[in-house]
Design a protein around this motif. Structure first.
Motif, PDB file in Angstrom:
ATOM      1  N   ASN A  18       0.827  -1.206   0.000  1.00  0.00           N
ATOM      2  CA  ASN A  18       0.000   0.000   0.000  1.00  0.00           C
ATOM      3  C   ASN A  18       0.865   1.262   0.000  1.00  0.00           C
TER       4      ASN A  18
ATOM      5  N   THR B 223       1.503   1.628  -3.797  1.00  0.00           N
ATOM      6  CA  THR B 223       0.343   1.856  -4.672  1.00  0.00           C
ATOM      7  C   THR B 223      -0.601   2.943  -4.168  1.00  0.00           C
TER       8      THR B 223
ATOM      9  N   SER C 160      -3.339   2.540  -2.742  1.00  0.00           N
ATOM     10  CA  SER C 160      -4.708   2.125  -3.064  1.00  0.00           C
ATOM     11  C   SER C 160      -5.661   2.394  -1.908  1.00  0.00           C
TER      12      SER C 160
ATOM     13  N   TYR D 255     -11.566   2.683  -1.716  1.00  0.00           N
ATOM     14  CA  TYR D 255     -10.953   2.179  -2.954  1.00  0.00           C
ATOM     15  C   TYR D 255     -11.697   2.653  -4.199  1.00  0.00           C
TER      16      TYR D 255
ATOM     17  N   ARG E  38     -10.202   6.877  -3.808  1.00  0.00           N
ATOM     18  CA  ARG E  38      -8.893   6.673  -4.425  1.00  0.00           C
ATOM     19  C   ARG E  38      -8.978   6.198  -5.880  1.00  0.00           C
TER      20      ARG E  38
END
Length: 191
Positions: free
Chosen positions: A63, A66, A68, A142, A146
């Motif tokens: 994480n 990324t 995410s 998510y 994001r």
């Protein structure tokens, strides 16, 4: 002559009692071995839980690359994983401390009933209180917060929903395996 018959009957009763005692010892031993085997089914749920926690914790650094998930969601996830690890340990500890080859059957039955009761409460009462808000938060974090610009938010939910359904099915299968094993042990002791 009557004393001879009485003596023969006494010998036959002694032989019969010896055979019954041997049979009882064999049945006791078989029951204890069977209980020990069923304990492996109970422990498989614990091992699966620990493996999932370790895998998730090892994936958390991903994480950082990324992004995410939000940092707050990641921290909440780690805390949730640690909580489930502690609860799993607490629920399984009495079962782990049993010695099926030596402990009396009433103790084993009591521990199994307690395990079953605690596992049911955790699975059907406490887990949903924790997991449902976590899944909703995961979906929001998510798929909306994001998500790349221009992406379909509803399509972004598909992997989360699939993972939740698959995880729920696997969790339920292992839950049934553990509860059935505990109930089998109780049923064997009662019969």
């Amino acid at each position: 002559m009557e004393t001879m018959n009485f003596e023969e009957m006494r010998n036959q009763f002694a032989i019969l009692k010896e055979q019954l005692d041997k049979q009882e010892i064999v049945n006791d031993h078989l029951l204890r071995v069977t209980m020990k085997i069923r304990k492996k089914d109970i422990n498989s749920t614990k091992r699966l839980g620990y493996i999932c926690v370790v895998a998730c914790l090892l994936l958390m650094p991903l994480n950082l690359i990324t992004h995410s998930w939000s940092t707050l969601f990641s921290i909440a996830t780690i805390l949730l994983l640690l909580l489930t690890t502690v609860v799993t340990y607490y629920i399984h500890k009495p079962v782990d401390s049993l010695n099926f080859m030596k402990d009396d059957f009433s103790t084993v039955a009591r521990v199994m009933a307690r395990f079953k009761n605690q596992y049911n409460k955790w699975t059907f009462y406490y887990s949903p209180i924790l997991i449902i808000p976590w899944i909703v938060w995961a979906c929001y974090d998510y798929a909306w917060k994001r998500a790349p610009e221009g992406s379909n938010h509803w399509l972004m939910l598909v992997p989360i929903i699939v993972a939740a359904v698959v995880g729920g099915i696997i969790g339920y299968i292992f839950y049934r395996k553990a509860v059935n094993a505990a109930q089998d042990i109780i049923d064997q002791i009662e019969s």
